[in-house]
Write an enzyme that holds these catalytic residues in place. Structure first.
Site, mmCIF file in Angstrom:
data_model
loop_
_atom_site.group_PDB
_atom_site.id
_atom_site.type_symbol
_atom_site.label_atom_id
_atom_site.label_comp_id
_atom_site.label_asym_id
_atom_site.label_seq_id
_atom_site.Cartn_x
_atom_site.Cartn_y
_atom_site.Cartn_z
ATOM 1 C CG HIS A 1 -36.236 58.123 11.599
ATOM 2 N ND1 HIS A 1 -35.171 57.499 11.001
ATOM 3 C CD2 HIS A 1 -36.124 57.871 12.918
ATOM 4 C CE1 HIS A 1 -34.447 56.878 11.911
ATOM 5 N NE2 HIS A 1 -35.012 57.092 13.096
ATOM 6 N N GLY B 1 -30.794 55.530 15.461
ATOM 7 C CA GLY B 1 -31.432 55.013 14.249
ATOM 8 C C GLY B 1 -31.132 56.044 13.172
ATOM 9 N NE ARG C 1 -32.388 50.183 14.740
ATOM 10 C CZ ARG C 1 -33.205 51.234 14.626
ATOM 11 N NH1 ARG C 1 -33.893 51.411 13.514
ATOM 12 N NH2 ARG C 1 -33.342 52.081 15.607
ATOM 13 N N GLY D 1 -28.890 63.312 16.381
ATOM 14 C CA GLY D 1 -27.662 63.367 17.188
ATOM 15 C C GLY D 1 -26.361 63.461 16.395
ATOM 16 C CD GLU E 1 -30.064 67.761 15.912
ATOM 17 O OE1 GLU E 1 -29.796 68.086 17.082
ATOM 18 O OE2 GLU E 1 -31.136 67.224 15.576
HETATM 19 P P1 ADP Z 1 -31.922 58.457 19.119
HETATM 20 O O1 ADP Z 1 -32.944 59.546 19.377
HETATM 21 O O2 ADP Z 1 -32.151 57.693 17.854
HETATM 22 O O3 ADP Z 1 -31.591 57.601 20.300
HETATM 23 P P2 ADP Z 1 -30.066 60.649 18.762
HETATM 24 O O4 ADP Z 1 -30.650 61.381 17.606
HETATM 25 O O5 ADP Z 1 -30.133 61.272 20.103
HETATM 26 O O6 ADP Z 1 -30.549 59.153 18.794
HETATM 27 O O7 ADP Z 1 -28.524 60.362 18.406
HETATM 28 C C1 ADP Z 1 -27.696 59.718 19.324
HETATM 29 C C2 ADP Z 1 -26.327 59.536 18.686
HETATM 30 O O8 ADP Z 1 -25.839 60.816 18.246
HETATM 31 C C3 ADP Z 1 -25.267 59.041 19.650
HETATM 32 O O9 ADP Z 1 -25.256 57.653 19.724
HETATM 33 C C4 ADP Z 1 -24.004 59.559 19.019
HETATM 34 O O10 ADP Z 1 -23.552 58.608 18.067
HETATM 35 C C5 ADP Z 1 -24.436 60.794 18.262
HETATM 36 N N1 ADP Z 1 -23.949 62.031 18.884
HETATM 37 C C6 ADP Z 1 -24.511 62.747 19.873
HETATM 38 N N2 ADP Z 1 -23.742 63.830 20.174
HETATM 39 C C7 ADP Z 1 -22.674 63.779 19.347
HETATM 40 C C8 ADP Z 1 -21.518 64.607 19.157
HETATM 41 N N3 ADP Z 1 -21.305 65.693 19.871
HETATM 42 N N4 ADP Z 1 -20.637 64.227 18.197
HETATM 43 C C9 ADP Z 1 -20.829 63.128 17.456
HETATM 44 N N5 ADP Z 1 -21.897 62.316 17.584
HETATM 45 C C10 ADP Z 1 -22.808 62.636 18.513
#
Ligand code: ADP
Length: 394
Positions: free
Chosen positions: A177, A208, A237, A324, A327
């Site tokens: 990362h 991740g 994971r 995700g 944030e």
């Molecule tokens: P990656 O880039 O590793 O695929 P992201 O950083 O986009 O992952 O994160 C995706 C994850 O973020 C989703 O699987 C979910 O668990 C979480 N997520 C996204 N939006 C929300 C939200 N509004 N509330 C809670 N969790 C969220």
């Protein structure tokens, strides 16, 4: 430098892409992904504001069969783009590559040699580079590594307690990362140089997940190790697990390496624990006690890691949540921060609920921040610097 920069992030069954108008601060133009390569491919393209520009499923036939054909589909959707330069997210730069690297035959051979360190990701990253080389001969390509930012780790953080020849053979803690952490470190440095000169723990909590201790703008330690399996639990994971468990599963239960790999990468984490989903949104909305249990374990381990990384730095000036989950989930942030007052981290519940950029309570000695990560923008910045002969040095 003018023209369009193309950024690609090729995974096992997907290619994410984004274009930027080149310039000292690259401006995002369009982005999207092809998912389901090798199965049922689907392409989506959005403009910089997120509006859907293309949505293609190929039910009528002619679907891309591999990464090269998926790239052609992407380029077609982008209006037969001819990029000025192409940047790739590459998972592994090995022990020595501490900055992005310009692609030539010698570099490709070097990156090929690293495939055994990341067999699930590196071959797809390299397939993306090869497809671009065939499509755009002569266009400069840059490999940007998830491991590079962590090459400032001291030996103590990088080594395992094994005889030294293992470290020499590459059995060491690389960290991942890195593009996300580098983006956050630069963001904080641009906003608040005094804070960036101090001690940050960045919690990249996405599908991740890992955490990184950044002191004076440099990575000091990270929760991920030899692979992206280590550290905190993730979507699917396991995160850190006693190696004795693996020995037991092999010796006493006869599990094969392939079965273990499937369990640890795809059958564990939030999804494996809950039996429901890897998505925190789904788990937060569920009344199933397994969902609450999985989230509770996740936040327990993340909180432990914050403490461990603060200890590695002799304290903490700010905890930054990103990706995700970091944030978007006020609940996860609140649960992680519970009891971290001893480190000077005090969360303001209302600001946290509203997802403000600074969610620390007034007077909190250490700050708690939310920042959006942008690995594609970090690659575009590396491309810009490389083309200008800047810090990337490529
Ligand atoms: P990656 O880039 O590793 O695929 P992201 O950083 O986009 O992952 O994160 C995706 C994850 O973020 C989703 O699987 C979910 O668990 C979480 N997520 C996204 N939006 C929300 C939200 N509004 N509330 C809670 N969790 C969220």
């Amino acid at each position: 430098m003018r023209g369009t920069l193309l950024v690609l992030n090729a995974g096992s069954s997907s290619i994410k892409f984004e274009t930027f108008a080149a310039g000292p601060a690259p401006v995002a133009l369009m982005g999207g992904q092809v998912e389901g390569i090798g199965a049922v491919p689907h392409l989506r393209l959005r403009d910089a504001a997120g509006a859907l520009l293309a949505d293609r499923g190929w039910q009528d036939g002619g679907a891309p069969r591999d990464h090269a054909e998926a790239l052609d589909a992407i380029l077609g959707a982008l209006g037969d783009l001819r990029p000025a330069a192409i940047g790739h997210r590459v998972v592994h730069g090995g022990p020595d590559l501490a900055a992005p690297a310009a692609i030539d035959d010698a570099m490709m051979a070097r990156l090929e040699a690293l495939v055994p360190l990341a067999p699930l990701h590196q071959p797809h990253n390299l397939a993306g580079i090869r497809a671009c080389a065939a499509r755009f001969p002569g266009v400069p390509q840059l490999a940007c590594f998830d491991t590079a930012f962590h090459r400032t780790h001291p030996w103590e953080a990088d080594t395992y307690a094994l005889p030294p020849e293992f470290h020499a053979r590459g059995i060491r803690r690389y960290g991942f990362h890195g593009l996300s952490y580098e983006w956050i470190a630069r963001l904080v440095a641009a906003e608040d140089p005094a804070l960036a000169a101090g001690r940050l723990v960045v919690a990249h909590l996405g599908n991740g997940a890992s955490l990184c201790a950044i002191r004076g703008g440099r990575s000091l330690d990270s929760s991920m190790g030899f692979t992206a399996l280590d550290g905190v639990p993730m979507g699917t994971r396991s995160g850190q697990i006693d190696p004795g468990v693996l020995l037991h599963l092999i010796e006493a239960e006869g599990m094969t390496a392939a079965e273990l790999s499937r369990l640890l990468y795809a059958g564990a984490g939030l999804k494996g624990m809950s039996g429901l989903s890897q998505d925190v949104r789904v788990l937060e909305a569920s009344a199933d006690p397994r969902a609450a249990a999985a989230l509770s374990h996740f936040t327990w381990r993340v909180r432990r890691e914050v403490g461990a990384l603060a200890a590695a730095m002799g304290g903490i000036d700010a905890l930054v949540f990103t990706a995700g989950i970091g944030e978007n989930s006020a609940g996860i942030r609140a649960a992680v921060c519970e009891g971290l007052g001893y480190l000077g981290l005090h969360l303001d519940p209302a600001r946290n609920r509203d997802g403000l950029p600074d969610v620390s309570a007034p007077g909190s000695p250490a700050r708690i921040l939310i920042r959006r990560t942008d690995e594609e923008a970090m690659i575009a910045l590396h491309l810009t610097e490389a083309l200008a002969g800047g810090p990337a040095g490529a």
